[in-house]
Every structure is written in C-alpha cells, then in structure tokens.
Scaffold this motif. Sequence first.
Motif, PDB file in Angstrom:
ATOM      1  N   ILE A   1      44.037  24.507  46.937  1.00 39.64           N
ATOM      2  CA  ILE A   1      42.861  23.626  46.884  1.00 39.64           C
ATOM      3  C   ILE A   1      41.798  24.121  45.896  1.00 39.64           C
ATOM      4  CG2 ILE A   1      43.185  22.678  49.202  1.00 39.64           C
ATOM      5  CD1 ILE A   1      41.025  24.702  50.146  1.00 39.64           C
ATOM      6  N   PHE A   2      42.054  25.266  45.260  1.00 39.52           N
ATOM      7  CA  PHE A   2      41.100  25.769  44.267  1.00 39.52           C
ATOM      8  C   PHE A   2      41.815  26.814  43.423  1.00 39.52           C
ATOM      9  CE2 PHE A   2      38.005  28.948  42.816  1.00 39.52           C
ATOM     10  CZ  PHE A   2      37.044  28.147  42.219  1.00 39.52           C
ATOM     11  N   SER A   3      41.614  26.753  42.097  1.00 34.80           N
ATOM     12  CA  SER A   3      42.204  27.774  41.232  1.00 34.80           C
ATOM     13  C   SER A   3      41.186  28.219  40.197  1.00 34.80           C
ATOM     14  CB  SER A   3      43.470  27.233  40.544  1.00 34.80           C
ATOM     15  OG  SER A   3      43.166  26.069  39.801  1.00 34.80           O
ATOM     16  N   CYS A   4      41.340  29.458  39.743  1.00 36.12           N
ATOM     17  CA  CYS A   4      40.393  30.043  38.806  1.00 36.12           C
ATOM     18  C   CYS A   4      41.140  30.933  37.815  1.00 36.12           C
ATOM     19  CB  CYS A   4      39.358  30.862  39.588  1.00 36.12           C
ATOM     20  SG  CYS A   4      37.998  31.477  38.585  1.00 36.12           S
ATOM     21  N   GLU A   5      40.926  30.700  36.527  1.00 32.93           N
ATOM     22  CA  GLU A   5      41.568  31.486  35.466  1.00 32.93           C
ATOM     23  C   GLU A   5      40.765  31.301  34.184  1.00 32.93           C
ATOM     24  OE1 GLU A   5      43.363  33.621  32.859  1.00 32.93           O
ATOM     25  OE2 GLU A   5      44.053  33.745  34.943  1.00 32.93           O
ATOM     26  N   TRP A   6      40.316  32.390  33.586  1.00 32.94           N
ATOM     27  CA  TRP A   6      39.411  32.276  32.436  1.00 32.94           C
ATOM     28  C   TRP A   6      40.125  32.077  31.109  1.00 32.94           C
ATOM     29  CZ3 TRP A   6      39.154  35.641  28.245  1.00 32.94           C
ATOM     30  CH2 TRP A   6      39.918  36.802  28.354  1.00 32.94           C
ATOM     31  N   ASP A   7      41.399  32.501  30.995  1.00 30.13           N
ATOM     32  CA  ASP A   7      42.100  32.424  29.718  1.00 30.13           C
ATOM     33  C   ASP A   7      42.481  30.968  29.411  1.00 30.13           C
ATOM     34  OD1 ASP A   7      44.898  32.440  28.174  1.00 30.13           O
ATOM     35  OD2 ASP A   7      43.781  34.235  27.614  1.00 30.13           O
TER      36      ASP A   7
ATOM     37  N   VAL B   1      31.195  31.565  39.454  1.00 35.18           N
ATOM     38  CA  VAL B   1      31.521  30.682  40.579  1.00 35.18           C
ATOM     39  C   VAL B   1      30.691  31.070  41.798  1.00 35.18           C
ATOM     40  CG1 VAL B   1      33.354  29.999  42.191  1.00 35.18           C
ATOM     41  CG2 VAL B   1      33.865  30.248  39.756  1.00 35.18           C
ATOM     42  N   ASP B   2      30.014  30.097  42.390  1.00 36.29           N
ATOM     43  CA  ASP B   2      29.252  30.312  43.623  1.00 36.29           C
ATOM     44  C   ASP B   2      30.241  30.300  44.789  1.00 36.29           C
ATOM     45  OD1 ASP B   2      27.700  30.207  45.911  1.00 36.29           O
ATOM     46  OD2 ASP B   2      26.324  28.677  45.158  1.00 36.29           O
ATOM     47  N   GLU B   3      30.333  31.420  45.496  1.00 36.51           N
ATOM     48  CA  GLU B   3      31.316  31.520  46.587  1.00 36.51           C
ATOM     49  C   GLU B   3      31.112  30.448  47.665  1.00 36.51           C
ATOM     50  OE1 GLU B   3      28.228  34.852  47.353  1.00 36.51           O
ATOM     51  OE2 GLU B   3      29.145  33.816  45.656  1.00 36.51           O
ATOM     52  N   LYS B   4      29.879  29.993  47.817  1.00 42.06           N
ATOM     53  CA  LYS B   4      29.603  28.965  48.830  1.00 42.06           C
ATOM     54  C   LYS B   4      30.249  27.629  48.460  1.00 42.06           C
ATOM     55  CE  LYS B   4      25.225  30.792  50.666  1.00 42.06           C
ATOM     56  NZ  LYS B   4      25.338  32.129  50.070  1.00 42.06           N
ATOM     57  N   GLU B   5      30.493  27.413  47.163  1.00 35.24           N
ATOM     58  CA  GLU B   5      31.052  26.141  46.719  1.00 35.24           C
ATOM     59  C   GLU B   5      32.576  26.113  46.714  1.00 35.24           C
ATOM     60  OE1 GLU B   5      29.283  25.062  42.992  1.00 35.24           O
ATOM     61  OE2 GLU B   5      27.261  24.957  43.845  1.00 35.24           O
TER      62      GLU B   5
ATOM     63  N   PHE C   1      37.151  42.898  41.193  1.00 34.27           N
ATOM     64  CA  PHE C   1      37.534  43.017  42.606  1.00 34.27           C
ATOM     65  C   PHE C   1      36.368  42.627  43.510  1.00 34.27           C
ATOM     66  CE2 PHE C   1      37.126  45.538  46.473  1.00 34.27           C
ATOM     67  CZ  PHE C   1      38.177  44.999  47.204  1.00 34.27           C
ATOM     68  N   PHE C   2      35.149  42.955  43.090  1.00 36.18           N
ATOM     69  CA  PHE C   2      33.983  42.662  43.934  1.00 36.18           C
ATOM     70  C   PHE C   2      33.724  41.163  44.037  1.00 36.18           C
ATOM     71  CE2 PHE C   2      33.271  46.996  42.268  1.00 36.18           C
ATOM     72  CZ  PHE C   2      33.358  47.667  43.484  1.00 36.18           C
ATOM     73  N   ASP C   3      34.221  40.390  43.050  1.00 33.58           N
ATOM     74  CA  ASP C   3      34.130  38.933  43.159  1.00 33.58           C
ATOM     75  C   ASP C   3      35.081  38.421  44.232  1.00 33.58           C
ATOM     76  OD1 ASP C   3      32.235  37.946  40.976  1.00 33.58           O
ATOM     77  OD2 ASP C   3      33.515  39.319  39.881  1.00 33.58           O
ATOM     78  N   ILE C   4      36.254  39.047  44.332  1.00 36.38           N
ATOM     79  CA  ILE C   4      37.167  38.708  45.430  1.00 36.38           C
ATOM     80  C   ILE C   4      36.489  39.021  46.767  1.00 36.38           C
ATOM     81  CG2 ILE C   4      39.367  39.289  46.544  1.00 36.38           C
ATOM     82  CD1 ILE C   4      40.410  40.041  43.726  1.00 36.38           C
ATOM     83  N   ALA C   5      35.865  40.209  46.841  1.00 40.29           N
ATOM     84  CA  ALA C   5      35.229  40.635  48.094  1.00 40.29           C
ATOM     85  C   ALA C   5      34.119  39.675  48.518  1.00 40.29           C
ATOM     86  CB  ALA C   5      34.680  42.057  47.940  1.00 40.29           C
ATOM     87  N   ARG C   6      33.316  39.202  47.559  1.00 39.34           N
ATOM     88  CA  ARG C   6      32.205  38.313  47.953  1.00 39.34           C
ATOM     89  C   ARG C   6      32.733  36.956  48.438  1.00 39.34           C
ATOM     90  NH1 ARG C   6      30.735  34.590  43.829  1.00 39.34           N
ATOM     91  NH2 ARG C   6      31.632  35.126  41.795  1.00 39.34           N
ATOM     92  N   ILE C   7      33.873  36.521  47.900  1.00 44.94           N
ATOM     93  CA  ILE C   7      34.464  35.261  48.366  1.00 44.94           C
ATOM     94  C   ILE C   7      35.047  35.442  49.765  1.00 44.94           C
ATOM     95  CG2 ILE C   7      36.320  33.594  47.939  1.00 44.94           C
ATOM     96  CD1 ILE C   7      35.782  34.177  44.878  1.00 44.94           C
ATOM     97  N   ILE C   8      35.736  36.557  50.000  1.00 43.86           N
ATOM     98  CA  ILE C   8      36.275  36.833  51.344  1.00 43.86           C
ATOM     99  C   ILE C   8      35.131  36.928  52.360  1.00 43.86           C
ATOM    100  CG2 ILE C   8      37.467  38.555  52.772  1.00 43.86           C
ATOM    101  CD1 ILE C   8      39.213  39.207  50.318  1.00 43.86           C
ATOM    102  N   ARG C   9      34.061  37.598  51.962  1.00 40.15           N
ATOM    103  CA  ARG C   9      32.906  37.770  52.860  1.00 40.15           C
ATOM    104  C   ARG C   9      32.299  36.423  53.262  1.00 40.15           C
ATOM    105  NH1 ARG C   9      30.453  41.336  49.997  1.00 40.15           N
ATOM    106  NH2 ARG C   9      30.987  43.173  51.217  1.00 40.15           N
TER     107      ARG C   9
ATOM    108  N   LYS D   1      33.940  33.314  53.004  1.00 37.81           N
ATOM    109  CA  LYS D   1      34.877  32.304  53.504  1.00 37.81           C
ATOM    110  C   LYS D   1      35.771  32.753  54.662  1.00 37.81           C
ATOM    111  CE  LYS D   1      33.492  28.978  50.994  1.00 37.81           C
ATOM    112  NZ  LYS D   1      32.990  27.750  51.617  1.00 37.81           N
ATOM    113  N   HIS D   2      35.891  34.041  54.887  1.00 37.87           N
ATOM    114  CA  HIS D   2      36.691  34.587  56.007  1.00 37.87           C
ATOM    115  C   HIS D   2      38.087  33.961  56.120  1.00 37.87           C
ATOM    116  CE1 HIS D   2      32.901  36.303  57.337  1.00 37.87           C
ATOM    117  NE2 HIS D   2      32.370  35.097  57.383  1.00 37.87           N
TER     118      HIS D   2
END
Length: 328
Positions: free
Chosen positions: A26-32, A54-58, A100-108, A110-111
């Motif tokens: 339902i969501f994908s992210c890739e900069w290249d 990317v705003d993790e809330k969105e 990695f910290f961007d992954i962590a903020r999304i997990i935090r 969205k659980h």
Amino acid sequence: MLYKFIDLFAGIGGIRLAFEEYGQCIFSCEWDVKAQETYHANFGETPVGDIRTVDEKEIPNHDILLAGFPCQPFSIAGVSKKNSLGRNHGFLDETQGTLFFDIARIIREKHPQAFLLENVKNLRSHDKGNTFKVIKNILENELGYTVYDAVLNAKGLVPQNRERIYIVGFKKPLKFEFPEIPKEGPPLRSILEENVEDKYTLSDKLWAYLQAYKEKHAKKGNGFGYGLADLDSYSRTLSARYYKDGSEILIPQEGKNPRRLTPTECARLQGFPDTFKIVVSNTAAYKQFGNSVAVPVVRLIAEKMIQAIESDDLLQVEEKRGMAHAGK
C-alpha cells in the motif's frame, strides 16, 4: 488473511515480489529514478522519492514493514572506498548511514505487527559490532519488538554466493525460526541464455587489461581480479559495480574471450521470474540487479513470518530471557 505491507528502499521490488502472495503493498519508497522506472513497469506504481522528506504520519497503516536499507555505509567494499576518500561510513555517513533512523521513526509511529530488514553481512561486524548493537537496541528496547537475525546464503536457491543479514521483528513476542536454506543449489549454467549477442563478449583490450591486473595483484599475494565462473557451480556475488566490466562473474566461452552476464541472466541469478520487465539501459539494469535481493530467500522468510503471525505462538518468559542473554 491478507496483509497490508509497505516497501521502503524498494529498489526494483525484489522484497515486494516475495510478499505479494500474502497481501497488498500500500506504499512504496525509492529515491533512484531509474529504479522507479523499473518498479513502475512491473508494479504499475511509481514509488515516493526521498524517505527523509516523508512524514511518517502520512504513511498508511500497515501490518508489515519491509526495507532493504542502503548497505554501502556498512559493506566491506563501501567502507574501504569511503576510507580511501576520507569520508565517513556507518551512521556517520550523513546521506545513507542514518537512513535506518527513518525506518525507526516509521515503526515508532505506525507499530506494524512485523518487519523485515535486509542488509550486507558486514552490518553485524561494522564498527566492532557497535552499529548492530545500536540497531538492535532501538528495535528491541526503544520500539519494543522481539527481534531475530540471521546471515543466510542464497547459493542453495540460486547459483550465486550471496550472504546477507536478515532482521525480523514482531510486535508480539512470537516464536520464529529462519528457514533452512539448502546447501547445494542449481548450477550457474541453468540460468544462462542460449543465444547471447556478441556485445557481451569482452573486447581483446579489456580482457588483456583484466588478466594483467589479476597477475599484478597475484604477485603481491592479493586475490584481486576477475572471476571466471564454473558453470557447474555457483558464481561470486553479483554487485552494483557489475556494469563497469563484469569482471567478478565472467562466463567462459570456447574459442573466444569470456563474456559478461546479460541483464536477463542477472535477473535470473537473483531469482526474478522471466516475466519481470527490464525497461532500462543495460548499465542501469546491472546496477539494479546487483543492488537487489535474492527473491527466493526472501520468499522463504516471508512464509516463515506469516506462519509465526498466524500460529500466534508466544515465547515463554524463560525463552525471552534466553534470547536476551544470547544476544539473538
């Protein structure tokens, strides 16, 4: 049950391919941008660009987070290169090491029920193990997940020596075991195309250069240089630099210079189906498959993760203590 998942650092969608039978991305992210082209051709959507914006809330709520986050800051080759250029690596690499910290903020925010992260084997030993300690501490102690990790070699499923670390986490303290990968896999000749254009054969000049380079390093006692593949065995690891000269995996040819793999063969080497569309230049395709995952390995991990979620078999207190003590 069908699961909703998100695909971060998606590349060309190798991890997504392995999870699609269990649900919907339902969501994908890739900069290249070139990888986005390949992704769109195969999945009908263009991933969002830079994850740092990317705003993790969105991000939509999801059950499973998937992320093959950039490995150059932690890989042996990447660290050597950065050292030689006087650049920082690991978490000090400001462009890639902190992702990695961007992954962590999304997990935090969205659980998700579970996550799968993939990286190079060297992630475990980078900075004397401190990098991995930080990652595990954040996932386990700050975010509250039960975390498992293993280094798996794809060569029992595809004809390529490819060791990668896989990190699996669950919101619940679920029991989980990584899949057993066969020791012996298909031979390299099983993924080769029958009719290959002459343009893939090395020129006399390049072949002479590669032989001289290998000889020079052999005299110094180094193992650098090209790799002439054994068609009845497996190849070296396919890397993103394969587009430069193809030297790490050269296919011997009778009566002429060896050749590099074709993009289709690189796709097969990573376990992509022949229906996977390659819509970019050869140079871009080589980079993309070199950066990708071995799809069959991820498919087995996906199966085990779904089994763990659906069986809902919880660790006992003593088992959790044992895991913590063993540092698993």
